[in-house]
Design an enzyme around this catalytic site. Structure first.
Site: not given
Ligand code: NI
Length: 157
Positions: A47, A52, A91-92, A133-134, A137
């Protein structure tokens, strides 16, 4: 198509609240396709949310790396949650860090797709985790904030 740089924790942009998308236009389409390309380029993420990549708009994309393809969520709202599940998240934007996070076992999300058509999706398991999670953000929340105990540092296999 463009692969954008993923912003890492420490950059204040990740802590900001993203704005609603008012209309799906060529700019929105560009953001969505960049998110899809950038996520695909990462190889190991499921995701990616617009903040991000430095864009404070309420958009995220999810690719469970199965045959369901890439799902696009514009102006998502989690309208129902039920139960809880605890799992390991990464997480990226926090590369190499992992933690145990409690999420709803099941949720219902309403959003617009990439054409601006409203849809409603019921999710459980990892998809529910990923949506939660997304969605976080978009409100400047990172999984670290919800993790039980300190994060683990591990190089990904
Ligand atoms: Ni993330």
């Amino acid at each position: 198509m463009a692969i954008r740089q993923i912003i890492k924790e420490g950059d204040p942009v990740l802590r900001k609240t993203s704005r609603e998308v008012k209309e799906i236009n060529t700019r929105t389409e560009q953001i969505i396709s960049d998110l899809i390309d950038t996520l695909a380029d990462c190889g190991n993420g499921i995701g990616l949310a617009a903040p991000q990549v430095g864009i404070l708009r309420r958009i995220f994309v999810i690719d469970m790396q199965d045959d369901s393809g890439t799902r696009v969520f514009v102006n998502p709202r989690i309208v129902e949650t039920e139960g809880s599940q605890c799992g390991t998240e990464g997480c990226l934007s926090l590369p190499g860090l992992w933690g145990e996070v409690e999420r709803p076992a099941r949720l219902v999300v309403e959003a617009l797709d990439r054409e601006g058509t409203p849809f409603r999706l019921e999710a459980d398991g990892l998809l529910a985790v990923c949506i939660a999670h997304e969605n976080d953000h978009l409100d400047g929340v990172l999984f670290r904030d919800r993790a039980k105990g300190p994060l683990r540092r591990e190089v990904q296999q």
